[in-house]
Design a protein around this motif. Sequence first.
Motif, PDB file in Angstrom:
ATOM      1  N   ILE A 127       8.919 -11.239  -4.097  1.00  0.00           N
ATOM      2  CA  ILE A 127       7.541 -11.233  -4.615  1.00  0.00           C
ATOM      3  C   ILE A 127       6.617 -10.526  -3.639  1.00  0.00           C
ATOM      4  N   LEU A 128       6.748 -10.850  -2.339  1.00  0.00           N
ATOM      5  CA  LEU A 128       5.886 -10.261  -1.330  1.00  0.00           C
ATOM      6  C   LEU A 128       6.080  -8.749  -1.239  1.00  0.00           C
ATOM      7  N   CYS A 129       7.319  -8.312  -1.299  1.00  0.00           N
ATOM      8  CA  CYS A 129       7.597  -6.872  -1.265  1.00  0.00           C
ATOM      9  C   CYS A 129       6.987  -6.162  -2.470  1.00  0.00           C
ATOM     10  N   SER A 130       7.037  -6.805  -3.629  1.00  0.00           N
ATOM     11  CA  SER A 130       6.449  -6.209  -4.842  1.00  0.00           C
ATOM     12  C   SER A 130       4.934  -6.106  -4.704  1.00  0.00           C
ATOM     13  N   LEU A 131       4.312  -7.132  -4.130  1.00  0.00           N
ATOM     14  CA  LEU A 131       2.863  -7.118  -3.930  1.00  0.00           C
ATOM     15  C   LEU A 131       2.465  -6.022  -2.943  1.00  0.00           C
ATOM     16  N   ILE A 132       3.277  -5.846  -1.897  1.00  0.00           N
ATOM     17  CA  ILE A 132       3.007  -4.802  -0.908  1.00  0.00           C
ATOM     18  C   ILE A 132       3.136  -3.412  -1.535  1.00  0.00           C
ATOM     19  N   ASP A 133       4.191  -3.194  -2.287  1.00  0.00           N
ATOM     20  CA  ASP A 133       4.397  -1.898  -2.944  1.00  0.00           C
ATOM     21  C   ASP A 133       3.236  -1.562  -3.882  1.00  0.00           C
ATOM     22  N   GLU A 134       2.764  -2.569  -4.599  1.00  0.00           N
ATOM     23  CA  GLU A 134       1.648  -2.360  -5.524  1.00  0.00           C
ATOM     24  C   GLU A 134       0.390  -1.930  -4.762  1.00  0.00           C
ATOM     25  N   GLY A 135       0.158  -2.588  -3.622  1.00  0.00           N
ATOM     26  CA  GLY A 135      -1.023  -2.248  -2.833  1.00  0.00           C
ATOM     27  C   GLY A 135      -0.905  -0.871  -2.185  1.00  0.00           C
ATOM     28  N   ILE A 136       0.282  -0.533  -1.700  1.00  0.00           N
ATOM     29  CA  ILE A 136       0.503   0.772  -1.061  1.00  0.00           C
ATOM     30  C   ILE A 136       0.264   1.901  -2.056  1.00  0.00           C
ATOM     31  N   LYS A 137       0.671   1.726  -3.289  1.00  0.00           N
ATOM     32  CA  LYS A 137       0.465   2.751  -4.317  1.00  0.00           C
ATOM     33  C   LYS A 137      -1.027   2.971  -4.566  1.00  0.00           C
ATOM     34  N   THR A 138      -1.807   1.922  -4.341  1.00  0.00           N
ATOM     35  CA  THR A 138      -3.254   2.032  -4.566  1.00  0.00           C
ATOM     36  C   THR A 138      -3.977   2.633  -3.367  1.00  0.00           C
ATOM     37  N   ILE A 139      -3.619   2.197  -2.159  1.00  0.00           N
ATOM     38  CA  ILE A 139      -4.324   2.622  -0.946  1.00  0.00           C
ATOM     39  C   ILE A 139      -3.692   3.861  -0.312  1.00  0.00           C
ATOM     40  N   GLY A 140      -2.343   3.918  -0.288  1.00  0.00           N
ATOM     41  CA  GLY A 140      -1.672   5.063   0.346  1.00  0.00           C
ATOM     42  C   GLY A 140      -0.636   4.608   1.355  1.00  0.00           C
ATOM     43  N   ASN A 141       0.301   5.501   1.668  1.00  0.00           N
ATOM     44  CA  ASN A 141       1.417   5.143   2.551  1.00  0.00           C
ATOM     45  C   ASN A 141       0.989   4.822   3.987  1.00  0.00           C
ATOM     46  N   ASP A 142      -0.175   5.310   4.396  1.00  0.00           N
ATOM     47  CA  ASP A 142      -0.622   5.046   5.760  1.00  0.00           C
ATOM     48  C   ASP A 142      -1.417   3.739   5.873  1.00  0.00           C
ATOM     49  N   ALA A 143      -1.435   2.974   4.825  1.00  0.00           N
ATOM     50  CA  ALA A 143      -2.216   1.737   4.807  1.00  0.00           C
ATOM     51  C   ALA A 143      -1.643   0.692   5.761  1.00  0.00           C
ATOM     52  N   ILE A 144      -2.516  -0.247   6.156  1.00  0.00           N
ATOM     53  CA  ILE A 144      -2.110  -1.375   6.988  1.00  0.00           C
ATOM     54  C   ILE A 144      -1.901  -2.574   6.070  1.00  0.00           C
ATOM     55  N   VAL A 145      -0.791  -3.263   6.260  1.00  0.00           N
ATOM     56  CA  VAL A 145      -0.450  -4.415   5.416  1.00  0.00           C
ATOM     57  C   VAL A 145      -0.714  -5.692   6.201  1.00  0.00           C
ATOM     58  N   TYR A 146      -1.588  -6.540   5.664  1.00  0.00           N
ATOM     59  CA  TYR A 146      -1.864  -7.829   6.283  1.00  0.00           C
ATOM     60  C   TYR A 146      -1.216  -8.940   5.446  1.00  0.00           C
ATOM     61  N   VAL A 147      -0.404  -9.780   6.110  1.00  0.00           N
ATOM     62  CA  VAL A 147       0.189 -10.934   5.437  1.00  0.00           C
ATOM     63  C   VAL A 147      -0.281 -12.186   6.170  1.00  0.00           C
ATOM     64  N   ASP A 148      -0.142 -13.335   5.514  1.00  0.00           N
ATOM     65  CA  ASP A 148      -0.600 -14.589   6.116  1.00  0.00           C
ATOM     66  C   ASP A 148       0.214 -14.913   7.373  1.00  0.00           C
ATOM     67  N   SER A 149      -0.408 -15.667   8.253  1.00  0.00           N
ATOM     68  CA  SER A 149       0.268 -16.045   9.500  1.00  0.00           C
ATOM     69  C   SER A 149       1.612 -16.698   9.207  1.00  0.00           C
ATOM     70  N   GLY A 150       2.686 -16.145   9.810  1.00  0.00           N
ATOM     71  CA  GLY A 150       4.026 -16.681   9.623  1.00  0.00           C
ATOM     72  C   GLY A 150       4.791 -16.060   8.473  1.00  0.00           C
ATOM     73  N   ASP A 151       4.105 -15.292   7.611  1.00  0.00           N
ATOM     74  CA  ASP A 151       4.777 -14.728   6.433  1.00  0.00           C
ATOM     75  C   ASP A 151       5.586 -13.466   6.737  1.00  0.00           C
TER      76      ASP A 151
END
Length: 211
Positions: A112-136
């Motif tokens: 699920i997390l990987c799918s959410l990240i891929d969706e966001g990267i497609k919107t912002i771009g490959n050079d985007a910074i990915v923030y996940v919750d502490s420990g995730d």
Amino acid sequence: MDQEGIPELHSFKESLVKEHEQRIETLRNATGKRVAEMLSLKRIEVEKEIAALSRQHEARYASLLSSSLLCVRSRYRSEFLKETNRLYFSVEKRFFESIQNIKIDRNKYSNILCSLIDEGIKTIGNDAIVYVDSGDSVYLVDRNVSHDVREKCLPRWGGCVIESPDGARVFDNTLKTRWERMYPDVIKALSREVRRIVAEYPEFVSELRLS
């Protein structure tokens, strides 16, 4: 005394008595008529007063009834909205609990997390910074994630926030935000269920404008 004058005296007396009686009768009739007129006028005045009081009471009753109906409708609407909100938060709680159960299954939440990240990267771009919750970030170990992943306190049930390097563009793809985006659809679903329940009370549906 002259005996011949006695009958005339009697006749005169009888004439005076008769005239007096006629005057009394005329006065009695006039008085009775006047009293009757006064009583009739008084009765009309009393009837007018009664009619005016009746109209006042009817107007007051109508006003009180209208006010009472407004209070009842307002209270019913308020209670209905409270119940709708209670149902919404109840569903929200169940959604949150289901997410926590999913997180127990590391592989499932990782997907699920990987799918959410891929969706966001497609919107912002490959050079985007990915923030996940502490420990995730532990869920991304052994996953083919080539992006800049950083941990950050995100009290949003999980998911991620994708941000451009300059911070100008942000894509919130946390699970809480996704739930909030679903709010209109959830409310529509709850409304349909409420309409089904109260369908046998059309006056309530009309008052609450549920239809």
